[in-house]
Design an enzyme around this catalytic site. Structure first.
Site, PDB file in Angstrom:
ATOM      1  N   ASP A   1     -15.147   2.316   1.415  1.00  0.00           N
ATOM      2  CA  ASP A   1     -13.825   2.323   2.027  1.00  0.00           C
ATOM      3  C   ASP A   1     -13.170   1.038   1.554  1.00  0.00           C
ATOM      4  O   ASP A   1     -13.602  -0.055   1.948  1.00  0.00           O
ATOM      5  CB  ASP A   1     -13.930   2.364   3.555  1.00  0.00           C
ATOM      6  CG  ASP A   1     -12.553   2.458   4.221  1.00  0.00           C
ATOM      7  OD1 ASP A   1     -11.548   2.078   3.571  1.00  0.00           O
ATOM      8  OD2 ASP A   1     -12.475   2.896   5.372  1.00  0.00           O
TER       9      ASP A   1
ATOM     10  N   LYS B   1       3.202   0.300  -3.107  1.00  0.00           N
ATOM     11  CA  LYS B   1       3.051   0.275  -4.567  1.00  0.00           C
ATOM     12  C   LYS B   1       3.822  -0.910  -5.196  1.00  0.00           C
ATOM     13  O   LYS B   1       3.405  -1.447  -6.213  1.00  0.00           O
ATOM     14  CB  LYS B   1       3.478   1.619  -5.166  1.00  0.00           C
ATOM     15  CG  LYS B   1       2.528   2.765  -4.792  1.00  0.00           C
ATOM     16  CD  LYS B   1       1.107   2.502  -5.296  1.00  0.00           C
ATOM     17  CE  LYS B   1       0.166   3.656  -5.018  1.00  0.00           C
ATOM     18  NZ  LYS B   1      -1.204   3.424  -5.540  1.00  0.00           N
TER      19      LYS B   1
ATOM     20  N   SER C   1       2.533   2.928  -9.404  1.00  0.00           N
ATOM     21  CA  SER C   1       3.261   4.207  -9.340  1.00  0.00           C
ATOM     22  C   SER C   1       4.698   3.966  -9.789  1.00  0.00           C
ATOM     23  O   SER C   1       5.177   2.824  -9.773  1.00  0.00           O
ATOM     24  CB  SER C   1       3.271   4.713  -7.888  1.00  0.00           C
ATOM     25  OG  SER C   1       4.132   5.819  -7.722  1.00  0.00           O
TER      26      SER C   1
ATOM     27  N   TYR D   1       5.035   4.204   1.389  1.00  0.00           N
ATOM     28  CA  TYR D   1       4.228   4.368   0.170  1.00  0.00           C
ATOM     29  C   TYR D   1       4.819   3.514  -0.952  1.00  0.00           C
ATOM     30  O   TYR D   1       4.097   2.806  -1.664  1.00  0.00           O
ATOM     31  CB  TYR D   1       4.188   5.850  -0.221  1.00  0.00           C
ATOM     32  CG  TYR D   1       3.422   6.130  -1.501  1.00  0.00           C
ATOM     33  CD1 TYR D   1       2.029   6.169  -1.498  1.00  0.00           C
ATOM     34  CD2 TYR D   1       4.085   6.341  -2.712  1.00  0.00           C
ATOM     35  CE1 TYR D   1       1.315   6.420  -2.669  1.00  0.00           C
ATOM     36  CE2 TYR D   1       3.389   6.590  -3.874  1.00  0.00           C
ATOM     37  CZ  TYR D   1       2.006   6.632  -3.851  1.00  0.00           C
ATOM     38  OH  TYR D   1       1.310   6.871  -5.016  1.00  0.00           O
TER      39      TYR D   1
HETATM   40  N1  LIG Z   1      -0.555  11.978  -7.904  1.00  0.00           N
HETATM   41  C1  LIG Z   1       0.518  11.282  -8.241  1.00  0.00           C
HETATM   42  O1  LIG Z   1       1.569  11.844  -8.537  1.00  0.00           O
HETATM   43  C2  LIG Z   1       0.485   9.771  -8.286  1.00  0.00           C
HETATM   44  C3  LIG Z   1       1.612   9.107  -8.779  1.00  0.00           C
HETATM   45  C4  LIG Z   1       1.614   7.732  -8.846  1.00  0.00           C
HETATM   46  C5  LIG Z   1       0.510   7.026  -8.425  1.00  0.00           C
HETATM   47  N2  LIG Z   1      -0.574   7.680  -7.940  1.00  0.00           N
HETATM   48  C6  LIG Z   1      -1.706   6.866  -7.504  1.00  0.00           C
HETATM   49  O2  LIG Z   1      -2.852   7.246  -8.241  1.00  0.00           O
HETATM   50  C7  LIG Z   1      -4.016   6.944  -7.472  1.00  0.00           C
HETATM   51  C8  LIG Z   1      -4.922   8.158  -7.472  1.00  0.00           C
HETATM   52  O3  LIG Z   1      -4.229   9.209  -6.810  1.00  0.00           O
HETATM   53  P1  LIG Z   1      -4.489  10.765  -7.088  1.00  0.00           P
HETATM   54  O4  LIG Z   1      -3.171  11.388  -7.322  1.00  0.00           O
HETATM   55  O5  LIG Z   1      -5.576  10.927  -8.078  1.00  0.00           O
HETATM   56  O6  LIG Z   1      -4.927  11.196  -5.619  1.00  0.00           O
HETATM   57  P2  LIG Z   1      -6.208  11.951  -5.055  1.00  0.00           P
HETATM   58  O7  LIG Z   1      -5.903  12.175  -3.623  1.00  0.00           O
HETATM   59  O8  LIG Z   1      -6.565  13.099  -5.916  1.00  0.00           O
HETATM   60  O9  LIG Z   1      -7.354  10.852  -5.205  1.00  0.00           O
HETATM   61  C9  LIG Z   1      -7.385   9.697  -4.421  1.00  0.00           C
HETATM   62  C10 LIG Z   1      -8.840   9.363  -4.138  1.00  0.00           C
HETATM   63  O10 LIG Z   1      -8.870   8.150  -3.354  1.00  0.00           O
HETATM   64  C11 LIG Z   1      -9.860   8.302  -2.358  1.00  0.00           C
HETATM   65  N3  LIG Z   1      -9.587   7.402  -1.234  1.00  0.00           N
HETATM   66  C12 LIG Z   1      -8.609   7.506  -0.294  1.00  0.00           C
HETATM   67  N4  LIG Z   1      -8.715   6.518   0.607  1.00  0.00           N
HETATM   68  C13 LIG Z   1      -9.773   5.751   0.234  1.00  0.00           C
HETATM   69  C14 LIG Z   1     -10.376   4.592   0.761  1.00  0.00           C
HETATM   70  N5  LIG Z   1      -9.931   4.013   1.894  1.00  0.00           N
HETATM   71  N6  LIG Z   1     -11.438   4.076   0.111  1.00  0.00           N
HETATM   72  C15 LIG Z   1     -11.929   4.663  -1.002  1.00  0.00           C
HETATM   73  N7  LIG Z   1     -11.403   5.783  -1.544  1.00  0.00           N
HETATM   74  C16 LIG Z   1     -10.332   6.322  -0.927  1.00  0.00           C
HETATM   75  C17 LIG Z   1      -9.803   9.761  -1.977  1.00  0.00           C
HETATM   76  O11 LIG Z   1     -11.014  10.181  -1.346  1.00  0.00           O
HETATM   77  C18 LIG Z   1      -9.556  10.447  -3.309  1.00  0.00           C
HETATM   78  O12 LIG Z   1     -10.749  10.838  -3.964  1.00  0.00           O
HETATM   79  C19 LIG Z   1      -3.517   6.516  -6.093  1.00  0.00           C
HETATM   80  O13 LIG Z   1      -3.505   5.111  -5.997  1.00  0.00           O
HETATM   81  C20 LIG Z   1      -2.110   7.053  -6.060  1.00  0.00           C
HETATM   82  O14 LIG Z   1      -1.280   6.345  -5.162  1.00  0.00           O
HETATM   83  C21 LIG Z   1      -0.628   9.038  -7.872  1.00  0.00           C
END
Ligand SMILES: NC(=O)c1ccc[n+]([C@@H]2O[C@H](COP(=O)([O-])OP(=O)(O)OC[C@H]3O[C@@H](n4cnc5c(N)ncnc54)[C@H](O)[C@@H]3O)[C@@H](O)[C@H]2O)c1
Length: 261
Positions: A63, A160, A143, A156
């Site tokens: 975590d 970021k 992001s 959010y």
């Molecule tokens: N999907 C998008 O469009 C997007 C865009 C910009 C940035 N992001 C960023 O990319 C990163 C990955 O996101 P994603 O889209 O792959 O999302 P996702 O939900 O598929 O994956 C996120 C992962 O983080 C884990 N997680 C959540 N809280 C946690 C914690 N407290 N400790 C450890 N693990 C934890 C979850 O279990 C999950 O496996 C994030 O930081 C997100 O903000 C995503």
């Protein structure tokens, strides 16, 4: 092709989405990967897939809000792979809330993981980099919301922007020790996170159809499509390799051309 052979790389949030795509790709490049995630079961699954494909990976539950977990995660990488070369602070959560509805609990839920989790990860990685004699790479997932504030993703977006600020501050703090800190900024990526965001738009009455928010946002990409997790692999590989050695403090937009700065 950048050389990642035998690099010891920890990736948080690597059990799904962008983190899993990066974990699998860098393992295929020869890096040794610690797949770290809140979900131990899902982390084990990704590590198992990497191992089955001939790569080297281990899984650990973490975590990122808990310093003891993060310390144990980095120590586990050092114990398994002999050292730490790269930490990806990629774990994140999202939540859709109209601006006036964001509660203190909502704020803490999002910023504790996305901002404080990144701070703790960077601090603990730097301690290990110093103990190894300097050098090391920190790569944070920011992001497009770290470059522009989006309503109804204000908290959010704030989290970021914090990632971008932490990246810059760490670059200034540790550059002389050869420790670099960079970030990449995805756009609209088809992962579980966007399913949560899309549902939040519908629950808030802002959209009505499934994927309406996702498609609406993705339509802003100059390259004409939404992003996939694999779109972030190239920048991750570059930032993890020696090809990016003379770069620090940067937050690179890899969003198909959504935000132009
Ligand atoms: N999907 C998008 O469009 C997007 C865009 C910009 C940035 N992001 C960023 O990319 C990163 C990955 O996101 P994603 O889209 O792959 O999302 P996702 O939900 O598929 O994956 C996120 C992962 O983080 C884990 N997680 C959540 N809280 C946690 C914690 N407290 N400790 C450890 N693990 C934890 C979850 O279990 C999950 O496996 C994030 O930081 C997100 O903000 C995503």
């Amino acid at each position: 092709m950048p050389n990642l052979q035998n690099k010891s790389i920890v990736i948080t949030g690597a059990a799904g989405g962008i983190g899993a795509a990066i974990a699998k790709a860098l393992a295929a490049d020869g890096a040794r990967i610690l797949v770290a995630d809140l979900s131990e079961e899902a982390a084990n699954r990704v590590a198992g897939e990497i191992t089955a494909a001939g790569g080297t990976a281990k899984a650990i539950a973490v975590d990122v809000r808990r310093r003891a977990d993060v310390r144990a995660m980095i120590d586990a990488a050092v114990s398994a792979f002999g050292r730490l070369d790269v930490l990806f602070n990629n774990a994140g959560v999202a939540q859709t809330r109209p601006f006036l509805d964001i509660t203190e609990d909502d704020w803490h839920f999002v910023t504790d993981v996305n901002a404080m989790g990144v701070l703790i990860g960077m601090q603990e990685a730097v301690k290990t980099f110093r103990a190894q004699g300097g050098g090391g790479k920190i790569i944070n997932t920011a992001s497009i919301a770290g470059k522009q504030g989006y309503e109804p993703l204000a908290h959010y977006s704030a989290s970021k922007f914090a990632v971008v600020a932490l990246t810059q501050a760490a670059a200034r703090a540790f550059g002389k020790e050869g420790i670099t800190a960079n970030a990449f900024c995805p756009g609209v990526v088809a992962t579980d996170m966007w399913k949560t965001i899309d549902k939040g738009f519908r629950d808030s009455g802002l959209t009505h159809k499934e994927n309406e928010a996702f498609d609406g946002f993705a339509a802003g990409a100059l390259l004409g499509r939404a992003s996939r997790p694999d779109d972030l692999v190239g920048v991750a590989r570059f930032l993890a390799s020696s090809d990016s050695d003379f770069m620090t403090g940067q937050s690179l937009l890899v969003d198909g051309g959504m935000v132009l700065v």
